[in-house]
Structure formats: structure tokens, C-alpha cells
Design an enzyme around this catalytic site. Sequence first.
Site, PDB file in Angstrom:
ATOM      1  N   HIS A 154      22.140  58.167  33.470  1.00  0.00           N
ATOM      2  CA  HIS A 154      21.281  56.413  33.502  1.00  0.00           C
ATOM      3  C   HIS A 154      22.846  55.401  33.710  1.00  0.00           C
ATOM      4  CE1 HIS A 154      17.397  57.763  34.571  1.00  0.00           C
ATOM      5  NE2 HIS A 154      17.750  58.228  33.171  1.00  0.00           N
ATOM      6  N   SER A 275      48.984  43.774  38.722  1.00  0.00           N
ATOM      7  CA  SER A 275      47.668  42.447  39.481  1.00  0.00           C
ATOM      8  C   SER A 275      49.749  41.467  39.731  1.00  0.00           C
ATOM      9  CB  SER A 275      46.757  41.891  38.618  1.00  0.00           C
ATOM     10  OG  SER A 275      46.717  40.915  38.334  1.00  0.00           O
ATOM     11  N   LYS A 281      46.834  43.408  33.330  1.00  0.00           N
ATOM     12  CA  LYS A 281      46.001  44.133  34.165  1.00  0.00           C
ATOM     13  C   LYS A 281      47.093  45.661  34.170  1.00  0.00           C
ATOM     14  CE  LYS A 281      42.709  43.062  35.976  1.00  0.00           C
ATOM     15  NZ  LYS A 281      41.143  43.140  36.574  1.00  0.00           N
ATOM     16  N   GLU A 288      40.693  54.335  42.566  1.00  0.00           N
ATOM     17  CA  GLU A 288      39.198  53.597  43.316  1.00  0.00           C
ATOM     18  C   GLU A 288      39.606  53.764  45.007  1.00  0.00           C
ATOM     19  OE1 GLU A 288      38.983  48.691  41.485  1.00  0.00           O
ATOM     20  OE2 GLU A 288      40.720  49.609  41.726  1.00  0.00           O
TER      21      GLU A 288
END
Length: 457
Positions: A154, A275, A281, A288
Site C-alpha cells: 500500500h 526544467s 530540478k 515517466e
Amino acid sequence: MKLWQGRFDGQISAEADAFNESLSFDKQLYRADITASIAHATMLGKCNIVPLQEAESICAQLQAILADIENGVLPVEGAEDIHSFVEGELVKRIGDTGKKLHTARSRNDQVATDMRLYVRESIDKAVELLKSLIETLCRRAKESCKYIMPGFTHLRKAQPINCAQYFNAYSEMFLRDLDRFSALRTRMNVMPLGSAALAGTSHPVDRELTKELLGFGEISQNSLDAVSDRDFVAEYIFNASLVMAHLSRLCEDTILYTSDEFGYWEIPDDYSTGSSIMPQKKNPDLPELVRGKTGRVYGHLTGILATLKGLPLAYNKDLQEDKEPFFDTEKTLFSCVSIYTALLEKIKLNKDAMYRAAGEGFSTATDVADYLARHGVPFRDAHAITGKLVRYCIQKKKTLSSLTLREFRLHSDAFQKDVLQAVTVTASAESRNSVGGSSAAAAKNGLKSVYKRLKKY
Ligand code: ARG
């Protein structure tokens, strides 16, 4: 001029022609198409369906056409589909003899054969890529079998595990994928030529010979089925979908584990992105994207299944719609497996951060309950006592491993001094030495078992 022009007075309209064409995408089949045609022509010659000399000249010219396409001197354009293109080029080169190639054949059994040849090769590539992904997982497992990390359920810390066991889990998934591709290869390695349009042929063909020439394992046993079967395309896309499902899980873990919040792993700079606005970043665009492309492959699976649904026997032009989803699936699968393998090769494992995290969140609570159970407390009671102990820790802002024996004994006098050792992270992971479990020895055996099964492919 169309292959089928004879029956028509007028020309097809430009719009209809553009809608109907498939050359723009089935040109990818050029090698399969020419290979199958050479086998077919060889068989026609051997069986005296076409005079031997003419069959030989057809084969020689087909070889020359193949070489010209591969060398870039013959652009594949200006025909309805790859089959018309190759035949048209052949006739251009050797005239009437070229027109004999299509004896005892239809584009229906031709395209079915081309697709099988193409998909078969693609399966072999998928197997190679999966093998190298699993080898990389094995290398990472081997190097990390002394590391402990948190195991999750979980997405909450559950129990400490050996890091090699983590990598082995993905090897198991990809081994199943390998197995599915290799089983598909056997099942789909069936030769349709000789089925012609739908009902077979009256020419005295030798289908076994064509089968041998093309390296197929069997010949198809029903011509109606053979020209309209695309199960193997659907199966390929399904297999690819499961690979993507597994990859997307690994990518999700990668995205989480490389975040500041987790900090277990680090993506190397050459596989990261930045970024345009936030200078600090370091983004995990690659995992992704792999996760995102999973949806695209699932889309193709739904697409091919819908295309096949409810088609009346035998061939229908709907089947032309097998190609674009297949080609895109193949391309997506190969690029995703390959990029993730490269990334995994270079990911840095922060063993200290993983170890630290493995001890957080009362991750050894099960060990406390197991300890009590081993000392005669019924497991249900042991579970409840440990639950209270966790609440006690929360109130006192303590961890299980920082409790004193006195504090343990406040909750049950079954606790002895050795409980202090049992609640350490390493003892916890090491204690689960059942086959496939989280101890270092079990993880090493797991790795050995992966290697052994991998060798079969
Ligand atoms: N482009 C077609 C396909 O992919 C080739 C077969 C055409 N057959 C026909 N009868 N029109 O299915």
C-alpha cells in the site's frame, strides 16, 4: 496500373486510392515480402508450375530488388501496397516472366505470410532485449545482496527486505514475458502460402517445400483460417502490453525512489532532464515517458481486438488495420525496454539511505509479533500486544529498536533480552529465509534461479 485493373473500365478516384493504400506503412514489410516471394518462386520452379529457368530469373531479380531497396537506390513508393510494388518492379525489370510470380498465390496468403515472417523476427528481437534487461537486473541484484531496503505494501513501509530480492522480483516478471514471447514464436511459426485467396489452389504446389525454405515449423491446415488469422498479432501486442505493465511498475518505483522524499536511488545526469523554469530540478522524464507509453500500447491491444471482432470468414480488408498498431507497438516496446535497461545500468543505489529508511515506520513490528508467537503467545494476541507497543512508541516518540527490555516487558513478560536483536532491520530481513524470501541467502538463491531459467533462452 493496379494489379486488379482488368475488371474495371475506369480508374479509382484519387481520394479512394489514398484511403485504400497501405504502402506508406506496409513498406516496412519489404524484406519479408521479397523473402516469401523468392521461396514461392523457387517452389513454383521446382514443381514445374513455372518453367525452372523463369523461376530462377524471378528469384535473381527479386534478390536484386531487395539489394536496391536496402542500398537506398530504389525508393519504395508509387504503388497500392508492398506486394504490388515488388511485383510491379519485377515486371518492369523482366517483363512477362515477372507476371508469373503470382501463380497459385493471392495477396491474402501473401500478406499473412509476410506478417508472420515479420512478427517472428520481431519476437526474436524482443527476446534479446528482454534478456539484456534481465541480465542488467541480475547484475544490480548481485551487487546489492548485502543492502537492506524497505519493502512496501500500500506504498507504506511494511518489512525490511534484501535489495537483491527487490531486483529479482522484476526479473521474475520479465522472465514470464520472455516465456510468453518464446511460446508465441512456436505457436505462430506456421506457413500460410498455398491458401491463396481463401480456398487453396488447384496448382500442384509443394507447401512443405515453401515451409522449409522459409524456416516455418508447420504449414497451416485450413486455408480459410490461414488467410484471416491475426491471433499472433494480438498475442504479440498482449505480450508487449504485459512487458509495459511490468516496466511501468519499475518506472513508478524509479520515480518514487529517486525523489528527494525517498532518496534511495539517483538517476545519472545523462539520463535526467531539467526544467525550463525551475533551475534546481532534476526530472525523471525517461521513466515517466515509459510509464506513459504503456497506455499507448494498451490502446493498440484494444484496437487489434476490436478489429478482429465479428469479422466474417475469410479475409476482409479490415485486417490491413493490423499493421500500424503492430509497428507502433514494436517500436514502443523496443525503445522502452532499451532505454530502461540503459538507465538501470547506471542508477546509483544509496545504500545508507535505503538502510535508514528500512528501519522507519515500525517496519519490524511483524518480527515482534513473530517473536511472541515463537515464545508461546497465540499469534492473534501477539499481534494485539505488538500493536499496543507501536502505539506506545508513537506516544513516547521512540522506535522499536530504541525500546529497552523493560519497556518491552511492560507489554508482555514473554519478551527476553534477545528481542532487542530481533527488532533490528538486518535481523528482520535475514529472519525471512523461506524460499523466495528476504534474507540474503534466499535472495542469492533467487538470483541463481533467475540465471538458470534465463539460460534457456
Ligand atoms: N494491404 C492488404 C492487407 O494488409 C494486403 C492484402 C490485400 N488483399 C486484398 N484482397 N485486397 O491486408
